[in-house]
Design a protein around this motif. Structure first.
Motif, short mmCIF file in Angstrom:
data_model
loop_
_atom_site.label_atom_id
_atom_site.label_comp_id
_atom_site.label_asym_id
_atom_site.label_seq_id
_atom_site.Cartn_x
_atom_site.Cartn_y
_atom_site.Cartn_z
N VAL A 7 0.85 -1.19 0.00
CA VAL A 7 0.00 0.00 0.00
C VAL A 7 0.88 1.24 0.00
CG1 VAL A 7 -1.78 1.28 1.25
CG2 VAL A 7 -1.80 -1.23 1.28
N GLU A 9 0.40 5.72 -0.42
CA GLU A 9 -0.55 6.82 -0.48
C GLU A 9 0.19 8.14 -0.64
OE1 GLU A 9 -4.12 5.24 2.43
OE2 GLU A 9 -2.58 6.53 3.29
N VAL A 94 -6.16 1.56 -7.63
CA VAL A 94 -5.80 2.93 -7.30
C VAL A 94 -7.09 3.74 -7.17
CG1 VAL A 94 -4.36 4.91 -7.89
CG2 VAL A 94 -3.70 2.62 -8.69
N ARG A 95 -7.24 4.37 -6.01
CA ARG A 95 -8.43 5.19 -5.74
C ARG A 95 -8.02 6.64 -5.54
NH1 ARG A 95 -13.03 1.99 -4.74
NH2 ARG A 95 -12.47 -0.20 -4.57
N MET A 104 -6.57 12.45 -2.25
CA MET A 104 -5.80 11.34 -1.71
C MET A 104 -5.72 10.28 -2.80
SD MET A 104 -4.25 9.43 0.53
CE MET A 104 -4.46 10.16 2.14
N VAL A 105 -4.51 9.83 -3.08
CA VAL A 105 -4.29 8.75 -4.04
C VAL A 105 -3.80 7.56 -3.23
CG1 VAL A 105 -3.04 8.00 -6.09
CG2 VAL A 105 -3.72 10.40 -5.85
N ARG A 106 -4.56 6.47 -3.29
CA ARG A 106 -4.22 5.27 -2.52
C ARG A 106 -4.06 4.11 -3.49
NH1 ARG A 106 -6.27 0.90 0.87
NH2 ARG A 106 -5.06 0.94 2.81
N ASP A 127 6.16 3.98 -3.24
CA ASP A 127 6.23 5.28 -2.58
C ASP A 127 7.00 6.29 -3.43
OD1 ASP A 127 4.71 4.70 -0.26
OD2 ASP A 127 6.46 3.79 0.70
N LEU A 130 4.87 7.33 -6.42
CA LEU A 130 3.81 8.28 -6.04
C LEU A 130 4.38 9.66 -5.72
CD1 LEU A 130 1.14 6.26 -4.04
CD2 LEU A 130 1.15 6.94 -6.45
#
Length: 138
Positions: A7, A9, A94-95, A104-106, A127, A130
């Motif tokens: 994960v 973010e 990806v949300r 927020m990009v998760r 990471d 992102l």
């Protein structure tokens, strides 16, 4: 070793829809060429909302995924096999949601199978990617 989902973010100062566009349509602008089959010839990433996702190297494309869900309001899901066999595809989910500072990009990279622990352990770049994405859309 683990097969739990990876994960990552990040919050970016744009709307969720703008973040989705930056993440998808402009992925080749922020993707690290080192994470492609040939960094020296990397030019872009091509995403078909109804099909393949590929790194572009001049006239050649290397397919490494397939879109499963394409919702520009805030959700991308794709089969993913960059760095491992297609028949052992994992899933990127990806949300893009509202956050006080923008979106927020998760990213959740799941679908790891028993025996894929060594391959999973190589995925240490989410990471960093992102952060590159955030710098690009900011």
């Amino acid at each position: 070793m683990s097969i739990a989902p990876l994960v990552a973010e990040v919050v970016v100062p744009v709307t969720p829809t703008q973040a989705f566009v930056g993440f998808t349509a402009q992925m080749g602008e922020w993707w690290d060429p080192v994470l492609s089959p040939d960094a020296a010839t990397f030019t872009s990433i091509a995403i078909d909302p109804n099909g393949p996702v590929a790194t572009v190297h001049g006239d050649e494309q290397f397919v490494f995924g397939r879109v499963m869900t394409w919702d520009p309001i805030g959700h991308l899901v794709m089969e993913f096999w960059l760095g491992h066999a297609e028949d052992e595809a994992t899933v990127l989910d990806v949300r893009f949601t509202d956050a006080p500072e923008g979106a927020m990009v998760r990213l959740v990279h799941s679908g790891w199978r028993e025996g894929s622990e060594e391959v999973r352990a190589k995925y240490t770049h989410w990471d960093d990617l992102l952060r590159r994405f955030a710098a690009y859309v900011s």
